[in-house]
Enzyme design. Structure first.
Site, PDB file in Angstrom:
ATOM      1  N   SER A 156      -3.979  60.069 -44.457  1.00 24.35           N
ATOM      2  CA  SER A 156      -5.164  60.075 -45.319  1.00 24.35           C
ATOM      3  C   SER A 156      -5.538  61.485 -45.750  1.00 24.35           C
ATOM      4  O   SER A 156      -5.654  62.385 -44.911  1.00 24.35           O
ATOM      5  CB  SER A 156      -6.356  59.441 -44.582  1.00 24.35           C
ATOM      6  OG  SER A 156      -6.050  58.143 -44.158  1.00 24.35           O
ATOM      7  N   GLU A 239     -11.738  56.336 -33.110  1.00 23.33           N
ATOM      8  CA  GLU A 239     -11.456  55.681 -34.384  1.00 23.33           C
ATOM      9  C   GLU A 239     -11.899  54.220 -34.357  1.00 23.33           C
ATOM     10  O   GLU A 239     -12.466  53.713 -35.324  1.00 23.33           O
ATOM     11  CB  GLU A 239      -9.957  55.772 -34.687  1.00 23.33           C
ATOM     12  CG  GLU A 239      -9.559  55.177 -36.023  1.00 23.33           C
ATOM     13  CD  GLU A 239      -8.083  55.343 -36.314  1.00 23.33           C
ATOM     14  OE1 GLU A 239      -7.727  55.515 -37.496  1.00 23.33           O
ATOM     15  OE2 GLU A 239      -7.276  55.311 -35.372  1.00 23.33           O
TER      16      GLU A 239
END
Length: 378
Positions: A156, A239
């Site tokens: 990302s 996460e």
């Protein structure tokens, strides 16, 4: 655990609301979703405003409850989310805060909080996604450096990142969950090639990253050599356990907008649809409470959310998909076609949530083995 807010916490909420009401009207227009340099500047500019106002360090230096209030209020006010800096603020930063040396925390945490540097995540590989322990990117020690060769995928924001949280294999002879190390790799190092990947929604926030004898100082290793799998579990617990908190609030806001739309276009008369929206409201309220519990438990345990984050991730992934399925029912075929670009992108992105950050199958294995004590599967 007491999930009620204290008077001091409610006072913090009131001050934050007041500041947001003053700060948000002065923001520049949001850049085009495909303008990554513009998005980086916009997202980091917002982070700098938060930092200057005393809110930048809430991710690590405040109580778990204040962090949740911050996420709740900024999302409700429509403030920018972490955007291009989500890996630094929600993954790499908390990991370094929990596992890094004093020198590493001093080097990397302040620039993240000030909005000076962007991080990306170099975990998945073409043949090591859900089975992350099978990663093959090699790091060979050469004096004070590691020399790294391999490939990462689904990285990302790699095209605008300054640093990468990188998993490498430092001992190819060790069992696959051992011999892995967690490194901070500068993205301007020679030998790095970034190739953006276009998604179903037409965006290109992901990239393939090719590493050709990239040299990274051994001082950039977080945790002991070959102990990267344990450090990675810390990263993944953040996460799965807390990084989605703002998104839960966003889903609740979307649900409220759907209810208002259904009343306006006459679909509220459908009792089945009303029950569906009511059940989703209960789902996201429960998920928010689960986040509160996870964050509180993490604070009591020393920082990382733990395996309970997999319970949240598993249910949230499905609930988000159900939300956008319900949205299609509220809008109808014509309304869905006329919906704005952001809604369409969110609808398509919801399909990925049962895969991203660990597939639902992996989450079920974690819950079975670590929470229920069931034997490991083959």
């Amino acid at each position: 655990m007491d999930l009620a807010y204290t008077p001091e916490e409610e006072e913090f909420r009131a001050r934050l609301r007041e500041w947001l009401a003053k700060a948000l009207p002065g923001l520049p227009p949001r850049p085009d979703p495909l303008d990554w340099p513009g998005r980086r500047a916009y997202d980091l500019g917002w982070q700098r405003r938060l930092y200057d106002a005393g809110y930048g360090a809430l991710h690590w230096d405040a109580s778990p409850t204040l962090r949740l209030i911050f996420l709740e209020e900024t999302e409700r006010a429509g403030a920018p989310y972490v955007g291009a800096n989500f890996v630094g603020l929600l993954h790499a930063g908390p990991t370094i805060a929990a596992e890094g040396t004093a020198a590493q925390r001093e080097r990397w945490l302040p620039p993240i909080l000030r909005g000076d540097e962007v991080w990306c995540q170099g975990f998945s590989e073409p043949e090591a996604g859900s089975d992350l322990a099978s990663l093959r990117t090699r790091a060979v020690r050469d004096g004070d450096d590691y020399v790294i060769t391999g490939q990462k995928i689904w990285t990302s924001h790699a095209q605008v990142a300054d640093w990468c949280e990188l998993l490498v294999r430092t001992d190819p002879e060790a069992p696959r969950h051992r011999g892995i190390s967690w490194l901070a790799m500068p993205m301007d190092a020679p030998g790095i090639t970034v190739r953006p990947l276009r998604t179903l929604a037409g965006t290109d926030e992901f990239a393939s990253v090719f590493l050709d004898e990239v040299r990274v100082p051994a001082a950039n290793r977080v945790g002991a050599e070959h102990d990267g799998w344990r450090v990675t579990m810390v990263t993944l617990s953040f996460e799965r356990g807390t990084a989605f908190a703002g998104e839960v609030v966003a889903c609740r806001r979307t649900l409220g907008a759907l209810a208002r739309t259904a009343r306006a276009n006459g679909r509220w008369d459908d009792a089945v649809l009303r029950r569906r929206l009511g059940r989703l409201n209960a789902e996201f309220t429960a998920l928010w409470r689960l986040i509160q519990w996870n964050v509180g438990a993490a604070g009591q345990a020393g920082g990382a959310p733990g395996a309970g984050g997999s319970v949240f991730k598993l249910r949230y992934s499905q609930a988000r998909q159900e939300l956008y399925d319900a949205a299609a029912g509220v809008l109808g075929p014509a309304g869905a076609l006329d919906a704005d670009r952001e809604w369409t992108a969110d609808r398509l992105a919801s399909l990925s949530y049962t895969i991203a950050a660990g597939t639902s199958q992996i989450q079920r294995d974690i819950i079975a083995e670590r929470l229920l004590g069931l034997p490991k599967g083959r």
